[in-house]
Design a protein around this motif. Structure first.
Motif, PDB file in Angstrom:
ATOM      1  N   ARG A 191      -5.726  90.607  43.500  1.00 16.80           N
ATOM      2  CA  ARG A 191      -5.625  91.854  42.726  1.00 16.80           C
ATOM      3  C   ARG A 191      -4.204  92.421  42.797  1.00 16.80           C
ATOM      4  NH1 ARG A 191      -7.775  97.672  43.754  1.00 16.80           N
ATOM      5  NH2 ARG A 191      -7.811  96.980  45.923  1.00 16.80           N
ATOM      6  N   ARG A 195      -1.751  92.751  39.622  1.00 15.42           N
ATOM      7  CA  ARG A 195      -1.293  94.107  39.289  1.00 15.42           C
ATOM      8  C   ARG A 195       0.231  94.158  39.175  1.00 15.42           C
ATOM      9  NH1 ARG A 195      -2.769  97.231  44.014  1.00 15.42           N
ATOM     10  NH2 ARG A 195      -0.834  96.320  44.780  1.00 15.42           N
ATOM     11  N   ASP A 196       0.913  93.431  40.076  1.00 15.02           N
ATOM     12  CA  ASP A 196       2.375  93.474  40.115  1.00 15.02           C
ATOM     13  C   ASP A 196       3.029  92.394  39.265  1.00 15.02           C
ATOM     14  OD1 ASP A 196       2.026  95.519  41.934  1.00 15.02           O
ATOM     15  OD2 ASP A 196       2.275  94.225  43.686  1.00 15.02           O
ATOM     16  N   ALA A 233      -2.592  92.631  33.781  1.00 12.29           N
ATOM     17  CA  ALA A 233      -2.218  93.491  34.907  1.00 12.29           C
ATOM     18  C   ALA A 233      -2.857  94.864  34.814  1.00 12.29           C
ATOM     19  CB  ALA A 233      -0.697  93.618  34.977  1.00 12.29           C
ATOM     20  N   HIS A 234      -3.043  95.369  33.588  1.00 12.00           N
ATOM     21  CA  HIS A 234      -3.639  96.706  33.424  1.00 12.00           C
ATOM     22  C   HIS A 234      -5.072  96.743  33.953  1.00 12.00           C
ATOM     23  CE1 HIS A 234      -4.849  94.363  29.937  1.00 12.00           C
ATOM     24  NE2 HIS A 234      -5.814  95.220  29.704  1.00 12.00           N
ATOM     25  N   ARG A 237      -5.163  96.958  37.717  1.00  9.43           N
ATOM     26  CA  ARG A 237      -4.876  98.293  38.253  1.00  9.43           C
ATOM     27  C   ARG A 237      -6.127  99.159  38.342  1.00  9.43           C
ATOM     28  NH1 ARG A 237      -0.488  97.755  34.396  1.00  9.43           N
ATOM     29  NH2 ARG A 237       1.363  97.009  35.483  1.00  9.43           N
TER      30      ARG A 237
END
Length: 293
Positions: A191, A195-196, A233-234, A237
Motif C-alpha cells: 500500500r 501510494r508513493d 495511487a489515488h 491513499r
C-alpha cells in the motif's frame, strides 16, 4: 412451446439438453479461465454455437459441448495472454524450459487434478494456453488426448506432452503462506509503495509471476502489475487495511464509510504477493468476509 404435432419445439428440446450439461461446462470453463464471469461468457458462446449448428449426427452431445467450450476458452486465454504480453517486461528466466520429468505418481496426480486451491490457480496462470487446456481437460475432466489434440490443433502425442509439462509445473507449485503477521507487513509495504508510486518498492513485495485479476482482465508479471498499481495511487491513499476472507488485504469504502466499494484479496507465496484479486462487483463484494480493524 410445442410444434404443430403437439411435440416439444426443437429449440426448446435443444435448450433442455444444453441445460443438462451447463453445470459441467461451467466447471470446465471456470477451471480453464479462473473467472466465473468469463466462464459464464464461454458457456453462453457454446450455447450460441449449438443453436446455430446441426447436431442431429452428434452421438455424444456432452463431449461435443466440452470440445466447443474448450475451443472458446483457448481463444479467450490466447487473447488474454497477448494482452498481458504487450504490457509485460518479462524477466530473463520467464518461460524457461520445464524441469526434467520425474517418475509418475498416479495418486499424487489425482490429488493435483482434484485441487482447486490458490496455488494451482497461480501456476495455471503461468502456463501457455495450450498447456493449460491440456492439463485441465485431461487431468481434471478426463477428456481423452485425442479430443484435446483436436482442440489445440496438435497430435495426440503433442497434447500428451503439453499436459505433462503443465503437470510438472503444478507439482512444483509452492503452498500459500500462512503467517498473518508477515502478510500484514507485506500488505502495508504494498500500500505504501503504491501510494508513493515507488516502482522498486512494489517489485520487492510482488512475486515475479504475480497474477492480478479484475473486471478489466488479467495482468501477469511483477513489472506489469507494479505499473498498474502505480497508476492507481489515488486508491491506495484511501484503501484501508482489512481482513478479506481471513487474510490481510485492503478495502475501499464509500465516502460516507457505510459501503464497501472495492476489496483487494491477496495470496502470498514465499513471503511475497502471488495473486491479487481486485473485487468491485457488488454481488461478489457481498459474498466476501471483510473485517476492518
Amino acid at each position: 412451446m410445442r410444434g404443430d404435432h403437439g411435440f416439444p419445439d426443437d429449440h426448446d428440446f435443444l435448450a433442455e439438453r444444453f441445460e443438462a450439461h451447463r453445470t459441467h461446462l461451467r466447471a470446465v470453463a471456470h477451471r480453464m479461465l479462473g473467472s466465473l464471469a468469463e466462464a459464464d461468457d464461454a458457456v453462453q458462446e457454446a450455447w450460441f454455437r449449438l443453436s446455430r449448428s446441426d447436431t442431429r449426427e452428434v452421438d455424444n452431445l456432452g463431449g461435443w459441448l466440452t470440445t466447443v467450450v474448450g475451443r472458446v476458452c483457448l481463444d479467450m486465454l490466447r487473447s488474454r495472454k497477448s494482452r498481458a504480453e504487450e504490457s509485460l517486461d518479462q524477466s530473463p528466466d520467464h518461460g524457461a524450459p520445464a524441469p526434467a520429468a520425474t517418475a509418475p505418481d498416479p495418486e499424487h496426480d489425482a490429488l493435483l487434478a482434484d485441487s482447486v486451491g490458490v496455488a494451482l490457480l497461480v501456476v495455471l496462470d503461468t502456463l501457455t494456453p495450450a498447456e493449460r487446456l491440456a492439463f485441465v481437460l485431461h487431468d481434471m475432466f478426463a477428456v481423452p488426448y485425442d479430443e484435446v489434440a483436436r482442440i489445440v490443433g496438435r497430435t495426440p502425442t503433442a497434447a500428451r506432452q503439453l499436459a505433462s509439462r503443465a503437470r510438472r509445473r503444478v507439482r512444483g507449485a509452492p503452498a500459500p503462506d500462512a503467517d498473518l503477521a508477515r502478510q500484514r507487513e507485506v500488505v502495508d509495504a504494498f500500500r505504501a509503495a503504491a501510494r508513493d508510486g515507488d516502482f522498486d518498492g512494489l517489485l520487492r513485495v510482488l512475486d515475479p509471476d504475480v497474477v492480478s485479476r479484475s473486471a478489466f482482465g488479467v495482468v501477469v508479471g511483477a513489472a506489469a502489475v507494479a505499473s498498474g498499481a502505480r497508476t492507481a495511487a489515488h486508491l491506495a491513499r484511501v484503501a484501508r487495511p482489512a481482513l478479506v476472507d481471513g487474510v490481510p488485504g485492503l478495502a475501499v469504502l464509500s465516502e460516507d464509510g457505510q459501503r464497501l466499494v472495492q476489496a483487494l484479496r491477496f495470496t502470498f507465496v514465499r513471503g511475497r504477493i502471488a495473486v491479487i484479486d481486485i473485487v468491485t462487483d457488488p454481488e461478489r463484494l457481498s459474498r466476501l468476509d471483510v473485517t476492518l480493524p
